[in-house]
Design a protein around this motif. Structure first.
Motif, PDB file in Angstrom:
ATOM      1  N   PRO A  38       9.551  -7.994  12.800  1.00  0.00           N
ATOM      2  CA  PRO A  38       9.456  -8.006  11.428  1.00  0.00           C
ATOM      3  C   PRO A  38       8.563  -6.956  10.735  1.00  0.00           C
ATOM      4  O   PRO A  38       7.801  -6.212  11.540  1.00  0.00           O
ATOM      5  CB  PRO A  38       8.791  -9.220  11.433  1.00  0.00           C
ATOM      6  CG  PRO A  38       7.948  -9.454  12.689  1.00  0.00           C
ATOM      7  CD  PRO A  38       8.933  -8.730  13.738  1.00  0.00           C
ATOM      8  N   LEU A  39       8.683  -6.798   9.551  1.00  0.00           N
ATOM      9  CA  LEU A  39       8.010  -6.108   8.489  1.00  0.00           C
ATOM     10  C   LEU A  39       6.573  -6.829   8.324  1.00  0.00           C
ATOM     11  O   LEU A  39       6.750  -8.006   7.923  1.00  0.00           O
ATOM     12  CB  LEU A  39       8.490  -5.819   7.359  1.00  0.00           C
ATOM     13  CG  LEU A  39       9.899  -5.043   7.410  1.00  0.00           C
ATOM     14  CD1 LEU A  39      10.780  -4.834   6.183  1.00  0.00           C
ATOM     15  CD2 LEU A  39       9.649  -3.586   7.836  1.00  0.00           C
ATOM     16  N   ASP A  40       5.528  -6.196   8.531  1.00  0.00           N
ATOM     17  CA  ASP A  40       4.234  -6.657   8.300  1.00  0.00           C
ATOM     18  C   ASP A  40       3.697  -6.512   6.930  1.00  0.00           C
ATOM     19  O   ASP A  40       3.220  -7.166   6.465  1.00  0.00           O
ATOM     20  CB  ASP A  40       3.274  -6.117   9.331  1.00  0.00           C
ATOM     21  CG  ASP A  40       3.516  -6.304  10.717  1.00  0.00           C
ATOM     22  OD1 ASP A  40       3.732  -7.527  10.937  1.00  0.00           O
ATOM     23  OD2 ASP A  40       3.552  -5.469  11.392  1.00  0.00           O
ATOM     24  N   ILE A  41       4.096  -5.237   6.412  1.00  0.00           N
ATOM     25  CA  ILE A  41       3.445  -5.015   5.140  1.00  0.00           C
ATOM     26  C   ILE A  41       4.402  -3.818   4.393  1.00  0.00           C
ATOM     27  O   ILE A  41       4.844  -3.085   4.984  1.00  0.00           O
ATOM     28  CB  ILE A  41       2.170  -4.466   5.022  1.00  0.00           C
ATOM     29  CG1 ILE A  41       1.626  -4.135   3.620  1.00  0.00           C
ATOM     30  CG2 ILE A  41       2.064  -3.038   5.733  1.00  0.00           C
ATOM     31  CD1 ILE A  41       0.176  -4.000   3.483  1.00  0.00           C
ATOM     32  N   CYS A  42       5.089  -4.098   3.234  1.00  0.00           N
ATOM     33  CA  CYS A  42       5.769  -3.441   2.296  1.00  0.00           C
ATOM     34  C   CYS A  42       5.393  -3.094   1.094  1.00  0.00           C
ATOM     35  O   CYS A  42       4.581  -3.772   0.430  1.00  0.00           O
ATOM     36  CB  CYS A  42       7.140  -4.098   2.231  1.00  0.00           C
ATOM     37  SG  CYS A  42       8.129  -4.747   3.610  1.00  0.00           S
ATOM     38  N   LEU A  43       5.636  -1.785   0.674  1.00  0.00           N
ATOM     39  CA  LEU A  43       5.312  -1.357  -0.596  1.00  0.00           C
ATOM     40  C   LEU A  43       6.673  -1.147  -1.347  1.00  0.00           C
ATOM     41  O   LEU A  43       7.404  -0.232  -1.076  1.00  0.00           O
ATOM     42  CB  LEU A  43       4.326  -0.185  -0.704  1.00  0.00           C
ATOM     43  CG  LEU A  43       4.351   0.533  -2.096  1.00  0.00           C
ATOM     44  CD1 LEU A  43       3.523  -0.445  -2.926  1.00  0.00           C
ATOM     45  CD2 LEU A  43       3.500   1.917  -2.051  1.00  0.00           C
ATOM     46  N   VAL A  44       6.761  -1.875  -2.317  1.00  0.00           N
ATOM     47  CA  VAL A  44       8.002  -1.618  -3.268  1.00  0.00           C
ATOM     48  C   VAL A  44       7.748  -0.931  -4.446  1.00  0.00           C
ATOM     49  O   VAL A  44       7.072  -1.504  -5.457  1.00  0.00           O
ATOM     50  CB  VAL A  44       8.808  -3.179  -3.639  1.00  0.00           C
ATOM     51  CG1 VAL A  44       9.642  -2.926  -4.408  1.00  0.00           C
ATOM     52  CG2 VAL A  44       9.190  -3.654  -2.307  1.00  0.00           C
ATOM     53  N   ASP A  45       8.151   0.241  -4.529  1.00  0.00           N
ATOM     54  CA  ASP A  45       7.830   1.340  -5.550  1.00  0.00           C
ATOM     55  C   ASP A  45       9.126   2.456  -5.685  1.00  0.00           C
ATOM     56  O   ASP A  45       8.951   3.457  -6.126  1.00  0.00           O
ATOM     57  CB  ASP A  45       6.503   1.965  -5.360  1.00  0.00           C
ATOM     58  CG  ASP A  45       5.936   2.962  -6.523  1.00  0.00           C
ATOM     59  OD1 ASP A  45       6.319   2.313  -7.676  1.00  0.00           O
ATOM     60  OD2 ASP A  45       5.147   3.672  -6.218  1.00  0.00           O
ATOM     61  N   GLY A  46      10.164   1.635  -5.530  1.00  0.00           N
ATOM     62  CA  GLY A  46      11.486   2.602  -5.919  1.00  0.00           C
ATOM     63  C   GLY A  46      11.764   2.545  -7.308  1.00  0.00           C
ATOM     64  O   GLY A  46      10.920   2.542  -8.218  1.00  0.00           O
ATOM     65  N   MET A  47      13.193   2.256  -7.788  1.00  0.00           N
ATOM     66  CA  MET A  47      13.763   2.141  -9.038  1.00  0.00           C
ATOM     67  C   MET A  47      12.926   1.023  -9.806  1.00  0.00           C
ATOM     68  O   MET A  47      13.015   0.160  -9.292  1.00  0.00           O
ATOM     69  CB  MET A  47      15.032   2.020  -8.920  1.00  0.00           C
ATOM     70  CG  MET A  47      15.647   2.193 -10.476  1.00  0.00           C
ATOM     71  SD  MET A  47      15.391   3.831 -11.215  1.00  0.00           S
ATOM     72  CE  MET A  47      16.521   3.796 -12.665  1.00  0.00           C
ATOM     73  N   HIS A  48      12.228   1.611 -11.129  1.00  0.00           N
ATOM     74  CA  HIS A  48      11.383   0.575 -11.835  1.00  0.00           C
ATOM     75  C   HIS A  48      12.357  -0.332 -12.471  1.00  0.00           C
ATOM     76  O   HIS A  48      11.866  -0.288 -13.797  1.00  0.00           O
ATOM     77  CB  HIS A  48      10.243   1.201 -12.463  1.00  0.00           C
ATOM     78  CG  HIS A  48       9.461   2.121 -11.510  1.00  0.00           C
ATOM     79  ND1 HIS A  48       8.671   2.981 -12.008  1.00  0.00           N
ATOM     80  CD2 HIS A  48       9.272   2.106 -10.159  1.00  0.00           C
ATOM     81  CE1 HIS A  48       8.019   3.590 -11.100  1.00  0.00           C
ATOM     82  NE2 HIS A  48       8.368   2.929  -9.976  1.00  0.00           N
ATOM     83  N   GLU A  49      13.343  -0.959 -12.148  1.00  0.00           N
ATOM     84  CA  GLU A  49      14.156  -1.776 -13.035  1.00  0.00           C
ATOM     85  C   GLU A  49      14.274  -3.101 -12.375  1.00  0.00           C
ATOM     86  O   GLU A  49      14.069  -3.228 -11.005  1.00  0.00           O
ATOM     87  CB  GLU A  49      15.467  -1.413 -13.275  1.00  0.00           C
ATOM     88  CG  GLU A  49      15.447  -0.076 -14.310  1.00  0.00           C
ATOM     89  CD  GLU A  49      16.694   0.343 -14.709  1.00  0.00           C
ATOM     90  OE1 GLU A  49      17.783  -0.139 -14.411  1.00  0.00           O
ATOM     91  OE2 GLU A  49      16.675   1.462 -15.559  1.00  0.00           O
ATOM     92  N   TYR A  50      14.378  -4.266 -13.012  1.00  0.00           N
ATOM     93  CA  TYR A  50      14.301  -5.489 -12.658  1.00  0.00           C
ATOM     94  C   TYR A  50      15.457  -5.556 -11.646  1.00  0.00           C
ATOM     95  O   TYR A  50      14.965  -6.201 -10.377  1.00  0.00           O
ATOM     96  CB  TYR A  50      14.857  -6.418 -13.835  1.00  0.00           C
ATOM     97  CG  TYR A  50      15.340  -8.002 -13.638  1.00  0.00           C
ATOM     98  CD1 TYR A  50      14.792  -8.564 -12.463  1.00  0.00           C
ATOM     99  CD2 TYR A  50      15.980  -8.695 -14.669  1.00  0.00           C
ATOM    100  CE1 TYR A  50      15.082 -10.035 -12.263  1.00  0.00           C
ATOM    101  CE2 TYR A  50      16.346  -9.836 -14.421  1.00  0.00           C
ATOM    102  CZ  TYR A  50      15.925 -10.500 -13.386  1.00  0.00           C
ATOM    103  OH  TYR A  50      16.090 -11.925 -13.076  1.00  0.00           O
ATOM    104  N   ALA A  51      16.527  -5.084 -11.545  1.00  0.00           N
ATOM    105  CA  ALA A  51      17.476  -5.851 -10.619  1.00  0.00           C
ATOM    106  C   ALA A  51      17.299  -4.962  -9.224  1.00  0.00           C
ATOM    107  O   ALA A  51      17.281  -5.544  -8.058  1.00  0.00           O
ATOM    108  CB  ALA A  51      18.999  -5.405 -10.852  1.00  0.00           C
ATOM    109  N   TYR A  52      16.730  -3.923  -9.383  1.00  0.00           N
ATOM    110  CA  TYR A  52      16.478  -3.060  -8.296  1.00  0.00           C
ATOM    111  C   TYR A  52      15.167  -3.581  -7.446  1.00  0.00           C
ATOM    112  O   TYR A  52      15.027  -3.613  -6.148  1.00  0.00           O
ATOM    113  CB  TYR A  52      16.374  -1.248  -8.703  1.00  0.00           C
ATOM    114  CG  TYR A  52      17.467  -0.616  -9.084  1.00  0.00           C
ATOM    115  CD1 TYR A  52      18.275   0.132  -7.957  1.00  0.00           C
ATOM    116  CD2 TYR A  52      17.868  -0.700 -10.360  1.00  0.00           C
ATOM    117  CE1 TYR A  52      19.465   0.607  -8.301  1.00  0.00           C
ATOM    118  CE2 TYR A  52      19.026  -0.016 -10.703  1.00  0.00           C
ATOM    119  CZ  TYR A  52      19.759   0.795  -9.684  1.00  0.00           C
ATOM    120  OH  TYR A  52      20.898   1.448 -10.108  1.00  0.00           O
TER     121      TYR A  52
END
Length: 228
Positions: free
Chosen positions: A90-104
């Motif tokens: 499993p993933l322990d920690i994730c940073l989501v900082d990709g395309m800055h749009e709602y759906a993405y």
């Protein structure tokens, strides 16, 4: 300690002994390279560094010695690579900082959730835009030839998670352009909007309801929530 996405990530890794770190939206690696974790995974279709820089960063920061780099869209990573790369870990920690749009941003977060450890944490960047322009979609930003920092409408993904998921708790720290924090567990003060309603909301709506809709917390709440 300055509270931003980098310091929060490292603090959680250190406190909880997190091993596997995934970052979506790495760009130049400014945030990714200094993070110390047992296993590091970078995903970005436009990685802005060469294999030579990777080599030197592995010398500077030894945690990068065995880091994995995927120059591809995050959707492709989860569809084509994640099973082989993670091998049921499993993933322990994730940073989501990709395309800055709602759906993405929503899709990235839900893909991370599907592989998140029971005590794992997802950090979402750019959740609290301060001007209408900062909240534009990428097309609008370019059409109006805007300058400065672009957050997009990631804030809508926060509202979506708070409205349509009942197995996670979501809030936004008032720091570093708005840091969304996602953990498993019963939600605090959930919302009840439909996806169609969320899609129609404007920045003016957000500005009038920012505290409630984002479940906005002061930066220092991070220490309280995670008992730092």
């Amino acid at each position: 300690m300055t509270i931003n996405r980098s310091t929060i990530t490292q603090s959680l890794i250190d406190k909880y002994g997190f091993k596997t770190y995934l970052e979506i939206g790495v760009e130049s690696g400014k945030n990714f390279f200094p993070i110390k974790a047992g296993r590091k995974i970078a995903v970005d279709p436009y990685l802005k560094f060469s294999p030579l820089k990777q080599f030197f960063k592995a010398i500077q920061y030894p945690a990068n010695m065995h880091a994995s780099y995927f120059r591809m869209e995050s959707d492709r990573f989860f569809t084509e690579k994640a099973d082989k790369v993670l091998q049921n870990t499993p993933l322990d920690i994730c940073l989501v900082d990709g395309m800055h749009e709602y759906a993405y941003a929503l899709r990235d977060t839900e893909n991370c959730l599907n592989r998140l450890a029971a005590n794992g944490v997802i950090i979402m960047h750019d959740c609290n835009p301060q001007t209408p322009e900062a909240s534009y979609t990428w097309a609008q930003w370019n059409e109006h030839q805007c300058q400065g920092f672009w957050n997009g409408d990631v804030w809508k993904s926060i509202m979506h998670l708070r409205s349509l998921h009942r197995d996670i708790n979501v809030f936004v720290l008032d720091a570093d352009h708005g840091l969304g924090i996602v953990t498993r567990g019963a939600p605090e003060n959930p919302l009840s909007f439909t996806q169609e309603q969320i899609e129609r909301f404007t920045y003016a709506d957000l500005a009038a309801n920012r505290q409630e809709w984002l479940n906005l917390k002061p930066a220092e709440y991070f220490r309280e929530y995670f008992k730092m």
